[in-house]
Enzyme design. Structure first.
Site: not given
Ligand code: NAD
Length: 362
Positions: A221, A245
């Protein structure tokens, strides 16, 4: 040298960008005295429509018989109702596994001519030059158990890593860093996930084999935030499958467009060279897709598979030069600028190949 490349257009804009990249490969082969043969096959929904399977046996055989694969993109909204194993994305995951590709290298570099195409302020994005080294054969996209549970009222995916899977991708990241600014940042979610705690431990162990490379860790994050606040601070980002990804689409936006981001899926075989973007059904058939990501993927192919640095650099320089000359596809234009189409951009890069300097440094 003879280049035997399996060429898979796939779905949506895949065949359009592939078509635009072939003249560039032909021009490069011609200038540097190589022989190029393309074994063109279908994959994804296009293959399913023709043969009933998204990865037909003849496509797989062509890929196994070639030195490497150049792949456009797969994905079609018409496949939404199909069983999971017949969907285009399943073909891509199987192909990567079949070809022994466990690492996906995604270079992200701000091209000088496109500094103003980034949504970030110029002083923030300046100097962005990183590589995402994404684990490609394990983690959430492959681990079992997966699928529906509780009579279809629930569903499960599993994020599992074995230490050997982490060790091999970590080595790939440290080796990559040795050829660059010698810094690896490993991304995980070790404050919550068991698989991430294993990941962090193994990365630290492998780091000891590379005392010349700096190693640090960051929670995913925070990494997502730092990528837009401070993109030039990264050199090599090492990530599990899912995190890489997601972060690479964000990184693509940072440098201006997802139509620019190339990738090399490598491991034990020749490899699959493919853009980071998908089949973009929203613009398929309009002739407006940016072909530079697949063209730059072709450059990665020449460098990784044949060690042809000069040829790869010629393609990269030709791309930079057409952008310097002001050519822009629709995803890159800014107020009032005219856009060229997919085919015209490919032709322009191909024509530029004979004019750029031949050197191993971009
Ligand atoms: P996408 O990457 O296809 O498109 C996202 C956005 O970027 C769209 O607005 C699209 O128009 C734009 N875009 C993408 N490539 C572009 C290019 N070369 N030039 C200009 N604009 C471009 O992602 P999505 O819309 O989330 O997914 C569409 C389909 O692609 C889905 O079926 C998905 O599963 C598949 N997909 C495939 C791959 C792959 O083949 N490797 C990767 C990602 C998504």
């Amino acid at each position: 040298m003879k280049w035997r490349i399996a060429v898979l257009g796939g779905d949506g804009i895949g065949p359009e960008v592939i078509e635009a990249s072939l003249p560039v490969l032909r021009a490069t082969a011609e200038r540097f005295g190589h022989e190029f043969t393309a074994d063109v096959q279908d994959v994804g929904f296009a293959a399913y429509e023709r043969s009933g399977h998204p990865l037909p046996e003849e496509t797989l055989a062509a890929c196994r018989g070639a030195d490497a694969v150049l792949l456009g993109a797969v994905g079609d909204p018409r496949s939404d109702g199909l069983p999971v194993e017949l969907r285009p994305e399943a073909a891509l995951l199987s192909l990567r596994k079949e070809m022994g590709c466990y690492a996906n290298l995604r270079p992200v570099r701000l091209l000088p001519a496109l500094a103003s195409a980034s949504p970030l302020r110029p002083e923030i994005v300046a100097g962005t030059d990183l590589v995402i080294v994404r684990e490609l054969a394990g983690g959430l996209y492959y681990s079992e158990p997966r699928g529906p549970v509780e009579d279809g009222q629930g569903a499960v995916d599993t994020m599992k890593y074995h230490q050997d899977e982490v060790a091999r991708i970590a080595r790939m990241a440290f080796e990559t860093a040795r050829g660059r600014r010698k810094s690896v940042l490993s991304v995980d979610k070790a404050n919550v996930l068991h698989s991430s705690r294993l990941w962090r431990r193994v990365v630290d162990e492998i780091a000891e084999e590379y005392p010349d490379v700096e190693c640090s860790h960051m929670l995913v994050d925070r990494a997502a935030m730092e990528l837009v606040l401070n993109p030039s601070s990264f050199d090599v980002m090492l990530t599990p499958n899912l995190f890489g990804d997601v972060l690479s689409d964000e990184a693509a936006a940072v440098i201006g467009s997802i139509g620019l981001l190339a990738s090399a899926s490598i491991g034990s075989g020749g490899g699959i060279f493919e853009p980071v973007h998908g089949s973009a059904p929203d613009i398929a058939g309009t002739g407006t897709a940016n072909p530079l990501a697949i063209i730059l993927s072709a450059a990665l192919l020449l460098r990784h598979v044949y060690s042809l640095n000069v040829e790869a650099t010629a393609i990269e320089s030709a791309v930079e030069q057409v952008l310097e000359d002001g050519l822009r596809t629709r995803d890159l234009v800014q107020d009032g600028e005219a856009a060229v189409g997919t085919e015209e951009m490919g032709r322009a890069v191909a024509a530029m190949i004979s004019n750029v300097e031949a050197s191993a440094d971009a």
